[in-house]
Design a protein around this motif. Structure first.
Motif, PDB file in Angstrom:
ATOM      1  N   ILE A  76       0.834  -1.201   0.000  1.00  0.00           N
ATOM      2  CA  ILE A  76       0.000   0.000   0.000  1.00  0.00           C
ATOM      3  C   ILE A  76       0.870   1.253   0.000  1.00  0.00           C
ATOM      4  O   ILE A  76       0.554   2.256  -0.658  1.00  0.00           O
ATOM      5  N   ASN A  77       1.982   1.216   0.705  1.00  0.00           N
ATOM      6  CA  ASN A  77       2.898   2.365   0.693  1.00  0.00           C
ATOM      7  C   ASN A  77       3.492   2.582  -0.695  1.00  0.00           C
ATOM      8  O   ASN A  77       3.679   3.728  -1.121  1.00  0.00           O
ATOM      9  N   ILE A  78       3.787   1.477  -1.398  1.00  0.00           N
ATOM     10  CA  ILE A  78       4.270   1.608  -2.771  1.00  0.00           C
ATOM     11  C   ILE A  78       3.219   2.308  -3.625  1.00  0.00           C
ATOM     12  O   ILE A  78       3.523   3.199  -4.427  1.00  0.00           O
ATOM     13  N   ALA A  79       1.961   1.903  -3.437  1.00  0.00           N
ATOM     14  CA  ALA A  79       0.868   2.518  -4.200  1.00  0.00           C
ATOM     15  C   ALA A  79       0.746   4.000  -3.883  1.00  0.00           C
ATOM     16  O   ALA A  79       0.591   4.838  -4.784  1.00  0.00           O
ATOM     17  N   LYS A  80       0.816   4.354  -2.614  1.00  0.00           N
ATOM     18  CA  LYS A  80       0.684   5.754  -2.220  1.00  0.00           C
ATOM     19  C   LYS A  80       1.841   6.595  -2.758  1.00  0.00           C
ATOM     20  O   LYS A  80       1.643   7.725  -3.221  1.00  0.00           O
ATOM     21  N   ASN A  81       3.041   6.034  -2.699  1.00  0.00           N
ATOM     22  CA  ASN A  81       4.211   6.777  -3.170  1.00  0.00           C
ATOM     23  C   ASN A  81       4.227   6.963  -4.679  1.00  0.00           C
ATOM     24  O   ASN A  81       4.838   7.913  -5.189  1.00  0.00           O
ATOM     25  N   SER A  82       3.570   6.055  -5.395  1.00  0.00           N
ATOM     26  CA  SER A  82       3.581   6.143  -6.857  1.00  0.00           C
ATOM     27  C   SER A  82       2.340   6.848  -7.412  1.00  0.00           C
ATOM     28  O   SER A  82       2.276   7.130  -8.610  1.00  0.00           O
ATOM     29  N   GLU A  83       1.389   7.164  -6.544  1.00  0.00           N
ATOM     30  CA  GLU A  83       0.100   7.682  -7.008  1.00  0.00           C
ATOM     31  C   GLU A  83       0.235   8.926  -7.872  1.00  0.00           C
ATOM     32  O   GLU A  83      -0.398   9.031  -8.933  1.00  0.00           O
ATOM     33  N   LEU A  91      -5.600   6.226 -12.553  1.00  0.00           N
ATOM     34  CA  LEU A  91      -6.179   6.653 -11.284  1.00  0.00           C
ATOM     35  C   LEU A  91      -7.699   6.761 -11.377  1.00  0.00           C
ATOM     36  O   LEU A  91      -8.420   6.341 -10.465  1.00  0.00           O
ATOM     37  N   GLU A  92      -8.189   7.285 -12.496  1.00  0.00           N
ATOM     38  CA  GLU A  92      -9.636   7.413 -12.667  1.00  0.00           C
ATOM     39  C   GLU A  92     -10.295   6.042 -12.753  1.00  0.00           C
ATOM     40  O   GLU A  92     -11.370   5.825 -12.183  1.00  0.00           O
ATOM     41  N   PHE A  93      -9.656   5.115 -13.438  1.00  0.00           N
ATOM     42  CA  PHE A  93     -10.197   3.761 -13.554  1.00  0.00           C
ATOM     43  C   PHE A  93     -10.252   3.098 -12.183  1.00  0.00           C
ATOM     44  O   PHE A  93     -11.279   2.521 -11.787  1.00  0.00           O
ATOM     45  N   VAL A 103     -14.300  -1.740  -2.474  1.00  0.00           N
ATOM     46  CA  VAL A 103     -12.972  -2.186  -2.057  1.00  0.00           C
ATOM     47  C   VAL A 103     -12.066  -0.964  -1.919  1.00  0.00           C
ATOM     48  O   VAL A 103     -12.132  -0.028  -2.725  1.00  0.00           O
ATOM     49  N   ASP A 104     -11.216  -0.972  -0.906  1.00  0.00           N
ATOM     50  CA  ASP A 104     -10.348   0.165  -0.619  1.00  0.00           C
ATOM     51  C   ASP A 104      -9.538   0.587  -1.843  1.00  0.00           C
ATOM     52  O   ASP A 104      -8.937  -0.251  -2.527  1.00  0.00           O
ATOM     53  N   TYR A 105      -9.521   1.866  -2.104  1.00  0.00           N
ATOM     54  CA  TYR A 105      -8.851   2.429  -3.275  1.00  0.00           C
ATOM     55  C   TYR A 105      -7.371   2.064  -3.312  1.00  0.00           C
ATOM     56  O   TYR A 105      -6.844   1.644  -4.356  1.00  0.00           O
ATOM     57  N   TYR A 106      -6.675   2.193  -2.176  1.00  0.00           N
ATOM     58  CA  TYR A 106      -5.234   1.957  -2.178  1.00  0.00           C
ATOM     59  C   TYR A 106      -4.901   0.470  -2.302  1.00  0.00           C
ATOM     60  O   TYR A 106      -3.832   0.107  -2.806  1.00  0.00           O
ATOM     61  N   LYS A 107      -5.794  -0.396  -1.862  1.00  0.00           N
ATOM     62  CA  LYS A 107      -5.569  -1.826  -2.087  1.00  0.00           C
ATOM     63  C   LYS A 107      -5.637  -2.141  -3.578  1.00  0.00           C
ATOM     64  O   LYS A 107      -4.822  -2.896  -4.108  1.00  0.00           O
ATOM     65  N   LEU A 108      -6.618  -1.565  -4.253  1.00  0.00           N
ATOM     66  CA  LEU A 108      -6.737  -1.781  -5.696  1.00  0.00           C
ATOM     67  C   LEU A 108      -5.581  -1.131  -6.437  1.00  0.00           C
ATOM     68  O   LEU A 108      -5.068  -1.684  -7.421  1.00  0.00           O
ATOM     69  N   LEU A 109      -5.141   0.022  -5.965  1.00  0.00           N
ATOM     70  CA  LEU A 109      -4.007   0.685  -6.608  1.00  0.00           C
ATOM     71  C   LEU A 109      -2.741  -0.145  -6.418  1.00  0.00           C
ATOM     72  O   LEU A 109      -1.909  -0.241  -7.341  1.00  0.00           O
ATOM     73  N   ALA A 110      -2.599  -0.785  -5.249  1.00  0.00           N
ATOM     74  CA  ALA A 110      -1.432  -1.631  -5.005  1.00  0.00           C
ATOM     75  C   ALA A 110      -1.394  -2.815  -5.954  1.00  0.00           C
ATOM     76  O   ALA A 110      -0.332  -3.211  -6.431  1.00  0.00           O
ATOM     77  N   GLY A 204       9.645   5.692 -12.217  1.00  0.00           N
ATOM     78  CA  GLY A 204       9.190   4.881 -13.328  1.00  0.00           C
ATOM     79  C   GLY A 204       7.725   4.505 -13.212  1.00  0.00           C
ATOM     80  O   GLY A 204       7.081   4.728 -12.183  1.00  0.00           O
ATOM     81  N   LEU A 205       7.208   3.906 -14.283  1.00  0.00           N
ATOM     82  CA  LEU A 205       5.809   3.489 -14.326  1.00  0.00           C
ATOM     83  C   LEU A 205       5.712   1.983 -14.547  1.00  0.00           C
ATOM     84  O   LEU A 205       6.540   1.391 -15.244  1.00  0.00           O
ATOM     85  N   PRO A 206       4.690   1.334 -13.964  1.00  0.00           N
ATOM     86  CA  PRO A 206       4.491  -0.102 -14.176  1.00  0.00           C
ATOM     87  C   PRO A 206       4.212  -0.390 -15.650  1.00  0.00           C
ATOM     88  O   PRO A 206       3.429   0.303 -16.297  1.00  0.00           O
ATOM     89  N   ILE A 207       4.826  -1.445 -16.165  1.00  0.00           N
ATOM     90  CA  ILE A 207       4.757  -1.724 -17.590  1.00  0.00           C
ATOM     91  C   ILE A 207       3.339  -2.044 -18.046  1.00  0.00           C
ATOM     92  O   ILE A 207       2.944  -1.700 -19.171  1.00  0.00           O
ATOM     93  N   GLN A 208       2.535  -2.701 -17.200  1.00  0.00           N
ATOM     94  CA  GLN A 208       1.193  -3.065 -17.657  1.00  0.00           C
ATOM     95  C   GLN A 208       0.323  -1.839 -17.895  1.00  0.00           C
ATOM     96  O   GLN A 208      -0.579  -1.861 -18.743  1.00  0.00           O
ATOM     97  N   LEU A 209       0.583  -0.756 -17.180  1.00  0.00           N
ATOM     98  CA  LEU A 209      -0.161   0.479 -17.395  1.00  0.00           C
ATOM     99  C   LEU A 209       0.312   1.174 -18.667  1.00  0.00           C
ATOM    100  O   LEU A 209      -0.489   1.697 -19.447  1.00  0.00           O
ATOM    101  N   LEU A 210       1.626   1.162 -18.884  1.00  0.00           N
ATOM    102  CA  LEU A 210       2.170   1.776 -20.090  1.00  0.00           C
ATOM    103  C   LEU A 210       1.717   1.039 -21.346  1.00  0.00           C
ATOM    104  O   LEU A 210       1.397   1.654 -22.367  1.00  0.00           O
ATOM    105  N   MET A 211       1.677  -0.290 -21.281  1.00  0.00           N
ATOM    106  CA  MET A 211       1.272  -1.054 -22.457  1.00  0.00           C
ATOM    107  C   MET A 211      -0.199  -0.816 -22.783  1.00  0.00           C
ATOM    108  O   MET A 211      -0.575  -0.769 -23.955  1.00  0.00           O
ATOM    109  N   GLN A 212      -1.045  -0.660 -21.771  1.00  0.00           N
ATOM    110  CA  GLN A 212      -2.450  -0.380 -22.039  1.00  0.00           C
ATOM    111  C   GLN A 212      -2.608   0.964 -22.739  1.00  0.00           C
ATOM    112  O   GLN A 212      -3.327   1.090 -23.733  1.00  0.00           O
ATOM    113  N   THR A 213      -1.916   1.983 -22.226  1.00  0.00           N
ATOM    114  CA  THR A 213      -1.985   3.302 -22.853  1.00  0.00           C
ATOM    115  C   THR A 213      -1.430   3.259 -24.275  1.00  0.00           C
ATOM    116  O   THR A 213      -2.001   3.836 -25.201  1.00  0.00           O
ATOM    117  N   ALA A 214      -0.299   2.569 -24.453  1.00  0.00           N
ATOM    118  CA  ALA A 214       0.297   2.470 -25.781  1.00  0.00           C
ATOM    119  C   ALA A 214      -0.632   1.759 -26.757  1.00  0.00           C
ATOM    120  O   ALA A 214      -0.760   2.162 -27.915  1.00  0.00           O
TER     121      ALA A 214
END
Length: 361
Positions: A76-83, A91-93, A103-110, A204-214
């Motif tokens: 969860i701290n990783i999620a908060k630090n990268s938010e 973030l909107e999704f 379900v808690d937002y930061y758990k899903l973000l993690a 940096g950004l997680p690759i699965q998020l970058l690939m979706q945007t790409a």
């Protein structure tokens, strides 16, 4: 615990399964759950959270029981630090998913900031394949306790702007580790173990998020690779992108990258860098060898059956949760998921054009 397991393991997720085409819904293709999402990122997140509310609640409960409290706090701290660095669309999704599911937002973000999947890919085309057409396969190897056979779901996104995508995904993910867009660009990533730079880059950004945007913005394998090489990455990653004309592997470090473009119509990658200046030490990887040997064995006659054979030979024992085979020119995917090893099949063939409900030029 029983209720939570049943929510995730039940093969008959029935919410919205009777909704007509063109509306957010959950349906089934050969027993695989397929969720259709429409509109903006926020709208798609709300749809996801509403349709899969019961499953997300079950996943939340199970992760609480399986992961020690200190590990949950770390994630969860990783999620908060990268938010503040994550794409606004992500973030909107995730916010929409959280509001609709409870379900808690930061758990899903993690879940979206932390996952690391060890995988393998192979592409064969031109003189190497039976008819000259490109074929690409990807194994998704990961282990998540006792529910590792039930997290797979196909996510079809029909965005308000940009290209539609089909992803062979896992429950709760906003991005995609494996997918294809409406232009026939297919893609998959692999965690890397021997990169020179192996610490997490907080910028940096997680690759699965970058690939979706790409995938939603780029219309060829070359353009998608260019997009990914221009971004910063959390950890060292391999990515293969392919279309009907070519396949390319990008070895993505945190300060530099290199490209590999295949040899005589064959290209493979697993969890190691092999380009000069990218790795700490050379690794002799049996899975990469298995892929290349199978491609050599059937060189000039390589077909879908041989691709399945290659992916099965390169699977990681007890971890092979998904195997997806792509035919970008024909706009077909062949999917096996929610069984171990998935590479053993059976595979179900799905038309990308039919999933996207549109005529594609």
């Amino acid at each position: 615990m029983y209720t939570a397991f049943n929510a995730v393991l039940d093969p008959e997720w029935d919410e919205f399964s009777q909704a007509p085409k063109g509306t957010p819904r959950l349906e089934y293709h050969h027993s695989f759950p397929v969720i259709h999402l429409y509109g903006t990122a926020a709208e798609m997140g709300h749809q996801y959270g509403s349709i899969l509310k019961k499953q997300l609640e079950g996943l939340d409960y199970i992760t609480d029981k399986f992961f020690p409290e200190n590990k949950q706090i770390e994630y969860i701290n990783i999620a908060k630090n990268s938010e503040d660095k994550l794409p606004s669309e992500t973030l909107e999704f995730v916010k929409g998913m959280s509001v609709s599911s409870g379900v808690d937002y930061y758990k899903l973000l993690a879940i979206n900031a932390v996952p690391r999947v060890s995988c393998s890919v192979l592409a064969v085309w031109g003189d190497a394949s039976e008819d000259g057409k490109l074929l690409m396969g990807r194994n998704a190897d990961y282990q998540f306790k006792k529910i590792n056979k039930a997290l797979g779901i196909i996510v079809v996104k029909h965005p308000a702007t940009g290209y539609a995508t089909v992803a062979s995904s896992f429950l709760g993910l906003a991005g995609a580790f494996t997918g294809i867009n409406e232009k026939g660009v297919c893609y998959g990533n692999m965690l890397v173990y021997n990169g020179i730079e192996n610490k997490e880059d907080e910028n940096g950004l997680p690759i699965q998020l970058l690939m979706q945007t790409a995938a939603e913005t780029q219309n060829s394998a070359r353009e998608m690779i260019d997009y990914l090489t221009a971004r910063k990455h959390v950890i060292p990653i391999n990515v293969m992108c392919a279309d009907k004309n070519e396949a390319i592997v990008a070895e993505l470090g945190q300060t530099k990258f290199t490209l590999r473009e295949g040899n005589k119509g064959v290209l493979a990658a697993t969890n190691y860098f092999y380009s000069s200046g990218m790795f700490e030490k050379v690794e002799n990887d049996g899975r990469l060898t298995a892929l290349l040997l199978t491609a050599r064995k059937y060189y000039g006659n390589f077909n879908m059956q041989h691709l399945q054979e290659a992916m099965h030979a390169a699977r990681q024992p007890n971890k092979n949760l998904q195997c997806t085979l792509f035919e970008p020119e024909r706009m077909l995917i062949h999917v096996s998921m929610n069984k171990v090893p998935a590479s053993k099949g059976p595979f179900q063939t799905i038309s990308v054009i039919e999933l996207l409900e549109k005529d594609i030029e």
